[in-house]
Design a protein around this motif. Sequence first.
Motif, PDB file in Angstrom:
ATOM      1  N   VAL A 111       2.888  -6.105   7.923  1.00  0.00           N
ATOM      2  CA  VAL A 111       2.534  -5.521   6.621  1.00  0.00           C
ATOM      3  C   VAL A 111       3.554  -4.438   6.303  1.00  0.00           C
ATOM      4  CG1 VAL A 111       0.791  -4.217   5.361  1.00  0.00           C
ATOM      5  CG2 VAL A 111       0.068  -5.957   6.974  1.00  0.00           C
ATOM      6  N   THR A 112       4.090  -4.457   5.083  1.00  0.00           N
ATOM      7  CA  THR A 112       5.058  -3.447   4.683  1.00  0.00           C
ATOM      8  C   THR A 112       4.395  -2.467   3.735  1.00  0.00           C
ATOM      9  OG1 THR A 112       6.862  -5.042   4.921  1.00  0.00           O
ATOM     10  CG2 THR A 112       7.303  -3.077   3.587  1.00  0.00           C
ATOM     11  N   ILE A 113       4.486  -1.191   4.060  1.00  0.00           N
ATOM     12  CA  ILE A 113       3.799  -0.155   3.288  1.00  0.00           C
ATOM     13  C   ILE A 113       4.716   1.068   3.108  1.00  0.00           C
ATOM     14  CG2 ILE A 113       1.518  -0.861   4.075  1.00  0.00           C
ATOM     15  CD1 ILE A 113       1.925   2.020   5.676  1.00  0.00           C
ATOM     16  N   ALA A 158       0.943   9.250  10.213  1.00  0.00           N
ATOM     17  CA  ALA A 158       2.016   8.700   9.381  1.00  0.00           C
ATOM     18  C   ALA A 158       2.742   9.792   8.615  1.00  0.00           C
ATOM     19  CB  ALA A 158       1.423   7.682   8.399  1.00  0.00           C
ATOM     20  N   ALA A 159       4.056   9.819   8.792  1.00  0.00           N
ATOM     21  CA  ALA A 159       4.920  10.738   8.026  1.00  0.00           C
ATOM     22  C   ALA A 159       5.525   9.960   6.854  1.00  0.00           C
ATOM     23  CB  ALA A 159       6.011  11.275   8.936  1.00  0.00           C
ATOM     24  N   PRO A 160       6.013  10.665   5.823  1.00  0.00           N
ATOM     25  CA  PRO A 160       6.584   9.952   4.668  1.00  0.00           C
ATOM     26  C   PRO A 160       7.698   8.990   5.091  1.00  0.00           C
ATOM     27  CG  PRO A 160       6.244  12.258   4.127  1.00  0.00           C
ATOM     28  CD  PRO A 160       5.966  12.116   5.600  1.00  0.00           C
ATOM     29  N   GLY A 161       7.723   7.855   4.432  1.00  0.00           N
ATOM     30  CA  GLY A 161       8.742   6.840   4.723  1.00  0.00           C
ATOM     31  C   GLY A 161       8.217   5.453   4.411  1.00  0.00           C
ATOM     32  N   ARG A 162       9.075   4.453   4.620  1.00  0.00           N
ATOM     33  CA  ARG A 162       8.666   3.058   4.465  1.00  0.00           C
ATOM     34  C   ARG A 162       8.486   2.459   5.854  1.00  0.00           C
ATOM     35  NH1 ARG A 162       8.724   0.507  -0.172  1.00  0.00           N
ATOM     36  NH2 ARG A 162       9.111  -1.526   0.781  1.00  0.00           N
ATOM     37  N   TYR A 163       7.446   1.668   6.023  1.00  0.00           N
ATOM     38  CA  TYR A 163       7.109   1.160   7.346  1.00  0.00           C
ATOM     39  C   TYR A 163       6.776  -0.325   7.318  1.00  0.00           C
ATOM     40  CZ  TYR A 163       6.570   6.081   8.562  1.00  0.00           C
ATOM     41  OH  TYR A 163       6.800   7.419   8.776  1.00  0.00           O
ATOM     42  N   ASP A 212       0.844  -1.206   0.000  1.00  0.00           N
ATOM     43  CA  ASP A 212       0.000   0.000   0.000  1.00  0.00           C
ATOM     44  C   ASP A 212       0.878   1.254   0.000  1.00  0.00           C
ATOM     45  OD1 ASP A 212      -2.391  -1.313   0.000  1.00  0.00           O
ATOM     46  OD2 ASP A 212      -2.899  -0.897   2.104  1.00  0.00           O
ATOM     47  N   VAL A 213       0.410   2.275  -0.689  1.00  0.00           N
ATOM     48  CA  VAL A 213       1.059   3.591  -0.649  1.00  0.00           C
ATOM     49  C   VAL A 213       0.027   4.572  -0.105  1.00  0.00           C
ATOM     50  CG1 VAL A 213       2.160   5.418  -1.967  1.00  0.00           C
ATOM     51  CG2 VAL A 213       2.544   3.019  -2.601  1.00  0.00           C
ATOM     52  N   LEU A 214       0.324   5.138   1.070  1.00  0.00           N
ATOM     53  CA  LEU A 214      -0.621   6.036   1.733  1.00  0.00           C
ATOM     54  C   LEU A 214      -0.144   7.473   1.608  1.00  0.00           C
ATOM     55  CD1 LEU A 214      -1.107   4.143   5.132  1.00  0.00           C
ATOM     56  CD2 LEU A 214      -2.308   3.762   2.975  1.00  0.00           C
ATOM     57  N   ASP A 219      -7.597 -10.054  25.379  1.00  0.00           N
ATOM     58  CA  ASP A 219      -7.363  -9.117  26.471  1.00  0.00           C
ATOM     59  C   ASP A 219      -6.640  -7.866  25.991  1.00  0.00           C
ATOM     60  OD1 ASP A 219      -7.382  -8.493  29.279  1.00  0.00           O
ATOM     61  OD2 ASP A 219      -5.221  -8.857  29.268  1.00  0.00           O
ATOM     62  N   ARG A 220      -5.728  -8.045  25.004  1.00  0.00           N
ATOM     63  CA  ARG A 220      -4.889  -6.913  24.627  1.00  0.00           C
ATOM     64  C   ARG A 220      -4.431  -7.086  23.179  1.00  0.00           C
ATOM     65  NH1 ARG A 220       0.972  -5.490  27.528  1.00  0.00           N
ATOM     66  NH2 ARG A 220       1.075  -3.314  26.859  1.00  0.00           N
ATOM     67  N   VAL A 221      -4.404  -5.983  22.439  1.00  0.00           N
ATOM     68  CA  VAL A 221      -3.769  -5.973  21.118  1.00  0.00           C
ATOM     69  C   VAL A 221      -2.834  -4.773  21.077  1.00  0.00           C
ATOM     70  CG1 VAL A 221      -4.084  -5.689  18.636  1.00  0.00           C
ATOM     71  CG2 VAL A 221      -5.679  -7.115  19.926  1.00  0.00           C
ATOM     72  N   GLU A 222      -1.615  -5.024  20.598  1.00  0.00           N
ATOM     73  CA  GLU A 222      -0.630  -3.957  20.446  1.00  0.00           C
ATOM     74  C   GLU A 222      -0.265  -3.814  18.979  1.00  0.00           C
ATOM     75  OE1 GLU A 222       2.477  -4.641  23.863  1.00  0.00           O
ATOM     76  OE2 GLU A 222       1.470  -6.501  23.312  1.00  0.00           O
ATOM     77  N   VAL A 223       0.067  -2.592  18.595  1.00  0.00           N
ATOM     78  CA  VAL A 223       0.503  -2.349  17.220  1.00  0.00           C
ATOM     79  C   VAL A 223       1.858  -1.656  17.241  1.00  0.00           C
ATOM     80  CG1 VAL A 223      -1.849  -2.212  16.295  1.00  0.00           C
ATOM     81  CG2 VAL A 223      -0.720  -0.135  17.110  1.00  0.00           C
ATOM     82  N   SER A 224       2.596  -1.860  16.167  1.00  0.00           N
ATOM     83  CA  SER A 224       3.906  -1.214  16.021  1.00  0.00           C
ATOM     84  C   SER A 224       4.009  -0.707  14.585  1.00  0.00           C
ATOM     85  CB  SER A 224       5.023  -2.228  16.296  1.00  0.00           C
ATOM     86  OG  SER A 224       6.281  -1.674  15.939  1.00  0.00           O
ATOM     87  N   THR A 225       4.614   0.456  14.418  1.00  0.00           N
ATOM     88  CA  THR A 225       4.811   0.975  13.055  1.00  0.00           C
ATOM     89  C   THR A 225       6.295   1.108  12.727  1.00  0.00           C
ATOM     90  OG1 THR A 225       4.627   3.234  13.910  1.00  0.00           O
ATOM     91  CG2 THR A 225       2.615   2.233  13.028  1.00  0.00           C
ATOM     92  N   ASP A 226       7.133   0.543  13.608  1.00  0.00           N
ATOM     93  CA  ASP A 226       8.576   0.626  13.345  1.00  0.00           C
ATOM     94  C   ASP A 226       9.223  -0.761  13.346  1.00  0.00           C
ATOM     95  OD1 ASP A 226       8.463   0.047  16.010  1.00  0.00           O
ATOM     96  OD2 ASP A 226       9.489   1.867  16.695  1.00  0.00           O
ATOM     97  N   GLY A 227       8.481  -1.728  12.834  1.00  0.00           N
ATOM     98  CA  GLY A 227       9.040  -3.068  12.708  1.00  0.00           C
ATOM     99  C   GLY A 227       9.154  -3.821  14.014  1.00  0.00           C
ATOM    100  N   GLY A 228       8.482  -3.366  15.053  1.00  0.00           N
ATOM    101  CA  GLY A 228       8.471  -4.102  16.313  1.00  0.00           C
ATOM    102  C   GLY A 228       9.368  -3.525  17.386  1.00  0.00           C
ATOM    103  N   LYS A 229       9.986  -2.365  17.121  1.00  0.00           N
ATOM    104  CA  LYS A 229      10.831  -1.758  18.158  1.00  0.00           C
ATOM    105  C   LYS A 229       9.966  -1.137  19.264  1.00  0.00           C
ATOM    106  CE  LYS A 229      14.412  -0.609  14.823  1.00  0.00           C
ATOM    107  NZ  LYS A 229      14.602   0.389  13.782  1.00  0.00           N
ATOM    108  N   THR A 230       8.898  -0.500  18.858  1.00  0.00           N
ATOM    109  CA  THR A 230       8.022   0.193  19.801  1.00  0.00           C
ATOM    110  C   THR A 230       6.593  -0.316  19.617  1.00  0.00           C
ATOM    111  OG1 THR A 230       9.378   2.136  19.308  1.00  0.00           O
ATOM    112  CG2 THR A 230       7.417   2.487  20.677  1.00  0.00           C
TER     113      THR A 230
END
Lengths: 378, 116
Positions: free
Chosen positions: A372-374, A334-339, A278-280, A299-310
Amino acid sequence: MSLNRRELLTGAAVAACWLRAPTLAGAKGRQDFFRMTERPLNYESVRGTFTTRITPTERFYLRNHFDLPVVDVETWRLEVHGLVDKPLSLSVADLTRMPQVTLEAVLHCAGNGRHFMAPHVPGVQWRYGAMGNARWTGVRLKDVLALAAPKAGAAFMQYQGAEKPMMSTTPPFVRCLPLAKAQHPDTLLALRMNGQPLPADRGQPVRVVVPGWVGDDWVRAIVDIELRADESTAFYYASGYRYPATPGAPGAAIPPEQMKPMTKINVKSIIGSLTDGDVLKAGVHPLVGVAFSGEAGIDRVEVSTDGGKTWYDASFVGPSTPYGFRVFHRDWKAAPGRYQVLCRATDTAGAKQPDAPVWNPGGYLNNAVDRVTIEVRS
Amino acid sequence: MTMIVALLLASARAIAGEDPAAAAAALTEGSMPDDAAKPLVQGKCMLCHTGDYLTQQRLNEGQWQKTVEKMRKFGAPASDEEVKIISAYLSKYWTQDAPPAKPVRAAAPPAPRPAR
């Protein structure tokens, strides 16, 4: 939890879910699937399917071992025999006259995610879309079995549907359940899916629904039930659809005696609002998906947009249910970049998703953290 | 990474010699390369399933041999020699390190008509 309360919760949450994600209703002619194999019909749902709590029937994945059976509903019979005092031959009308219950449950193909096993293993190379969550309506299997009056020695239920292999030498799809699971109050013989009679490609007129357990037990167009003292020796139970008691090193052979039938679905989550490539446009985007676990709530769902660091906690849309999808949501600026965007779930029993697939010879039960890589452009 | 790319290129060259990009595309899109064994594979394997069942697999030689033997047990009418030829053909192209298959995006197939 009473069934009436569950139905109320389900209805309320579905309404809320559709308010949050109103654009995903199925439409005829839309390319809502990836065709895995043309014959037999094996189609996985696209990621965009997984942003709502209930999966519309027309967007639900298709999994077949053989050609679809064409069943005459008027003459269809379910035979119940074996270790019973009162063998039965039931029609659709017989089942329809019995008390009906509705529950919500995820149907999850055992091989969903097989494609990501390393090394690869044979089988349909499902990625993520061989699953869905529906409202199933029908009779409790235990009520049907009670009519047949099981004998004291009955311990297993062997059963099969109307589908036939292409060749007489190919094993039929025969499965087996411990009688205790067959008699669980939530195990159903379902006649309806999402409020409508089961369509011809979804198990018409009656399918087995085993909430919380993997899809290999959910036999469609069931025609035969045999109660037995011992486990079935049929190929698709005694050899097929087996998982190691203790998974070994990737690619390592596992002795057959250490391979066991699968039971519950593992805790799992998937991002539905994004797909690979996807290109956003830069800005705020909702990260939406579904999470589920076989015999526990989410019980819990977490998301990361930096490949799992945060990791960041997502919020939920609607309550946790015993067997269904739970929709999660988090807005992302979301700022420009690959994620690489990830999600992971924890169930109410404390089980978490592994970072990588747990390799096994059948490629089953992959519940690794979803990725997912976008790209985001200004 | 360099090694992976080298393996992919070697695999692709084995298929089409002069045009590795075209060969890789053919593999990912599910085409069956022309080969003396292709008619045999089509004739025996596609009695029960379409070719996409084969072309999405990424297996080593031992896995292919085991799979073809399993299909013979299921009823595929193949002699010992034909099993060897079919296994060799599949092992040649759809290897563990071949480029991933790309499933076709599709609308739902037409549902079968009920008998009544």
